[in-house]
Design a protein around this motif. Sequence first.
Motif, mmCIF file in Angstrom:
data_model
loop_
_atom_site.group_PDB
_atom_site.id
_atom_site.type_symbol
_atom_site.label_atom_id
_atom_site.label_comp_id
_atom_site.label_asym_id
_atom_site.label_seq_id
_atom_site.Cartn_x
_atom_site.Cartn_y
_atom_site.Cartn_z
ATOM 1 N N GLY A 40 -127.451 20.472 28.730
ATOM 2 C CA GLY A 40 -127.754 21.285 29.893
ATOM 3 C C GLY A 40 -129.012 20.814 30.581
ATOM 4 O O GLY A 40 -129.706 19.918 30.104
ATOM 5 N N LEU A 41 -129.283 21.400 31.704
ATOM 6 C CA LEU A 41 -130.496 21.100 32.464
ATOM 7 C C LEU A 41 -131.571 22.087 32.033
ATOM 8 O O LEU A 41 -131.430 23.288 32.236
ATOM 9 C CB LEU A 41 -130.232 21.233 33.966
ATOM 10 C CG LEU A 41 -129.114 20.357 34.540
ATOM 11 C CD1 LEU A 41 -128.852 20.737 35.987
ATOM 12 C CD2 LEU A 41 -129.481 18.896 34.426
ATOM 13 N N PHE A 42 -132.644 21.594 31.458
ATOM 14 C CA PHE A 42 -133.687 22.477 30.942
ATOM 15 C C PHE A 42 -134.406 23.245 32.046
ATOM 16 O O PHE A 42 -134.951 24.306 31.819
ATOM 17 C CB PHE A 42 -134.700 21.678 30.106
ATOM 18 C CG PHE A 42 -135.547 20.734 30.907
ATOM 19 C CD1 PHE A 42 -136.779 21.139 31.388
ATOM 20 C CD2 PHE A 42 -135.116 19.440 31.188
ATOM 21 C CE1 PHE A 42 -137.570 20.287 32.125
ATOM 22 C CE2 PHE A 42 -135.892 18.589 31.926
ATOM 23 C CZ PHE A 42 -137.126 18.995 32.400
ATOM 24 N N PHE A 43 -134.383 22.724 33.259
ATOM 25 C CA PHE A 43 -135.123 23.340 34.363
ATOM 26 C C PHE A 43 -134.257 24.226 35.248
ATOM 27 O O PHE A 43 -134.758 24.853 36.186
ATOM 28 C CB PHE A 43 -135.771 22.247 35.225
ATOM 29 C CG PHE A 43 -134.773 21.261 35.767
ATOM 30 C CD1 PHE A 43 -134.104 21.509 36.946
ATOM 31 C CD2 PHE A 43 -134.515 20.084 35.083
ATOM 32 C CE1 PHE A 43 -133.191 20.600 37.442
ATOM 33 C CE2 PHE A 43 -133.605 19.168 35.568
ATOM 34 C CZ PHE A 43 -132.934 19.432 36.753
ATOM 35 N N SER A 44 -132.981 24.319 34.964
ATOM 36 C CA SER A 44 -132.039 25.013 35.837
ATOM 37 C C SER A 44 -132.406 26.477 36.080
ATOM 38 O O SER A 44 -132.405 26.942 37.218
ATOM 39 C CB SER A 44 -130.637 24.927 35.245
ATOM 40 O OG SER A 44 -129.734 25.660 36.009
ATOM 41 N N GLU A 45 -132.728 27.210 35.030
ATOM 42 C CA GLU A 45 -133.013 28.636 35.186
ATOM 43 C C GLU A 45 -134.289 28.880 35.984
ATOM 44 O O GLU A 45 -134.332 29.772 36.839
ATOM 45 C CB GLU A 45 -133.116 29.299 33.823
ATOM 46 C CG GLU A 45 -131.791 29.421 33.108
ATOM 47 C CD GLU A 45 -131.930 30.105 31.771
ATOM 48 O OE1 GLU A 45 -132.797 30.987 31.637
ATOM 49 O OE2 GLU A 45 -131.165 29.749 30.865
ATOM 50 N N GLU A 46 -135.327 28.100 35.711
ATOM 51 C CA GLU A 46 -136.594 28.319 36.415
ATOM 52 C C GLU A 46 -136.495 27.963 37.892
ATOM 53 O O GLU A 46 -136.987 28.712 38.748
ATOM 54 C CB GLU A 46 -137.711 27.508 35.764
ATOM 55 C CG GLU A 46 -138.192 28.114 34.485
ATOM 56 C CD GLU A 46 -139.318 27.319 33.860
ATOM 57 O OE1 GLU A 46 -139.849 26.396 34.496
ATOM 58 O OE2 GLU A 46 -139.667 27.641 32.714
ATOM 59 N N ILE A 47 -135.871 26.852 38.205
ATOM 60 C CA ILE A 47 -135.735 26.461 39.609
ATOM 61 C C ILE A 47 -134.826 27.440 40.338
ATOM 62 O O ILE A 47 -135.094 27.816 41.488
ATOM 63 C CB ILE A 47 -135.201 25.012 39.721
ATOM 64 C CG1 ILE A 47 -136.155 24.021 39.035
ATOM 65 C CG2 ILE A 47 -134.974 24.627 41.174
ATOM 66 C CD1 ILE A 47 -137.543 23.958 39.646
ATOM 67 N N SER A 48 -133.768 27.892 39.680
ATOM 68 C CA SER A 48 -132.868 28.881 40.295
ATOM 69 C C SER A 48 -133.595 30.194 40.563
ATOM 70 O O SER A 48 -133.424 30.800 41.626
ATOM 71 C CB SER A 48 -131.658 29.145 39.393
ATOM 72 O OG SER A 48 -130.877 28.001 39.270
ATOM 73 N N ARG A 49 -134.412 30.625 39.611
ATOM 74 C CA ARG A 49 -135.172 31.869 39.796
ATOM 75 C C ARG A 49 -136.170 31.730 40.937
ATOM 76 O O ARG A 49 -136.309 32.628 41.779
ATOM 77 C CB ARG A 49 -135.886 32.250 38.500
ATOM 78 C CG ARG A 49 -136.633 33.570 38.614
ATOM 79 C CD ARG A 49 -137.327 33.957 37.336
ATOM 80 N NE ARG A 49 -138.377 32.985 37.044
ATOM 81 C CZ ARG A 49 -138.633 32.502 35.842
ATOM 82 N NH1 ARG A 49 -137.941 32.884 34.806
ATOM 83 N NH2 ARG A 49 -139.608 31.642 35.671
ATOM 84 N N LEU A 50 -136.839 30.590 41.001
ATOM 85 C CA LEU A 50 -137.805 30.344 42.076
ATOM 86 C C LEU A 50 -137.104 30.322 43.438
ATOM 87 O O LEU A 50 -137.576 30.937 44.406
ATOM 88 C CB LEU A 50 -138.532 29.022 41.818
ATOM 89 C CG LEU A 50 -139.650 28.659 42.763
ATOM 90 C CD1 LEU A 50 -140.788 29.671 42.655
ATOM 91 C CD2 LEU A 50 -140.166 27.266 42.453
ATOM 92 N N ALA A 51 -135.966 29.637 43.497
ATOM 93 C CA ALA A 51 -135.207 29.582 44.753
ATOM 94 C C ALA A 51 -134.708 30.972 45.143
ATOM 95 O O ALA A 51 -134.707 31.329 46.323
ATOM 96 C CB ALA A 51 -134.030 28.615 44.611
ATOM 97 N N PHE A 52 -134.313 31.775 44.157
ATOM 98 C CA PHE A 52 -133.833 33.122 44.447
ATOM 99 C C PHE A 52 -134.947 34.001 45.027
ATOM 100 O O PHE A 52 -134.724 34.750 45.977
ATOM 101 C CB PHE A 52 -133.257 33.763 43.185
ATOM 102 C CG PHE A 52 -132.722 35.147 43.407
ATOM 103 C CD1 PHE A 52 -131.560 35.349 44.123
ATOM 104 C CD2 PHE A 52 -133.397 36.256 42.916
ATOM 105 C CE1 PHE A 52 -131.065 36.626 44.346
ATOM 106 C CE2 PHE A 52 -132.911 37.531 43.128
ATOM 107 C CZ PHE A 52 -131.741 37.712 43.848
ATOM 108 N N VAL A 53 -136.135 33.896 44.466
ATOM 109 C CA VAL A 53 -137.265 34.689 44.968
ATOM 110 C C VAL A 53 -137.573 34.307 46.418
ATOM 111 O O VAL A 53 -137.737 35.178 47.282
ATOM 112 C CB VAL A 53 -138.500 34.509 44.055
ATOM 113 C CG1 VAL A 53 -139.742 35.060 44.706
ATOM 114 C CG2 VAL A 53 -138.265 35.184 42.724
#
Length: 172
Positions: A40-53
Motif C-alpha cells: 500500500g501507499l504509506f502516505f495515502s491516508e494523510e494526503i487524503s485527509r489533508l486534501a479533504f480538509v
Amino acid sequence: MKTLIDSYFLVLKTLVIACLVAITCLIFTNVVLRYGFNSGLFFSEEISRLAFVWLVFAGAQLMLHENGHIGVDIVTRRVSPGVARCLLALTQLLMLYVTWLFLDGSWKQTVINLHVGAPSTGISMALFHGAGLVFCILSGLLIFTQLVRNLMGTLPAHTPAEPSAAEHGAVE
C-alpha cells in the motif's frame, strides 16, 4: 476587479475538483494495492485527509460567495425590506465575530503545530491547520464586503423562489 474575483473563485473550483480527484485516486490505488498486492501507499491516508480538509474549506468559501448555504428565511420573508436588511447586517456581524473566533483558534493551532510533523509523511501539521487560517482571512474579507454592500444598499435582495404547485400539495 470583478474579473480578479471571478478568477479567484474559478481557482477555488479547480482546487475542489483537484482535491476530489486526488482523494479518489489515492484511496482507489491504496485499496487495489492492499487487496491485490498486499502492500500500500504509506502516505495515502494523510494526503487524503489533508486534501479533504482543504476541499471542505474551499467549498465552504464557494458556497459563502454563491449564497449556497442553508438559510432560514422564515422571519425575513415576513418583514419589510428595510428590516430584512437590518437582520442581514446583524447576521453578517455575527458571522464576522465567529470568523474572528475561528481565525484566532486556527492561528494558535497553526503556530503550535508548526514544527509537528505528520506521523508517516513528516509534513508539517501547520499545513493542516493553516486551511482554517486561509479560510478565515478570505471569508472574513468576503463577509465584510457583503456587509458593506448591504449597508450601502448595493447588495441585491435575496428573494426566494415562489413555491411550486407541487410544494403546496396540488396534483398536476
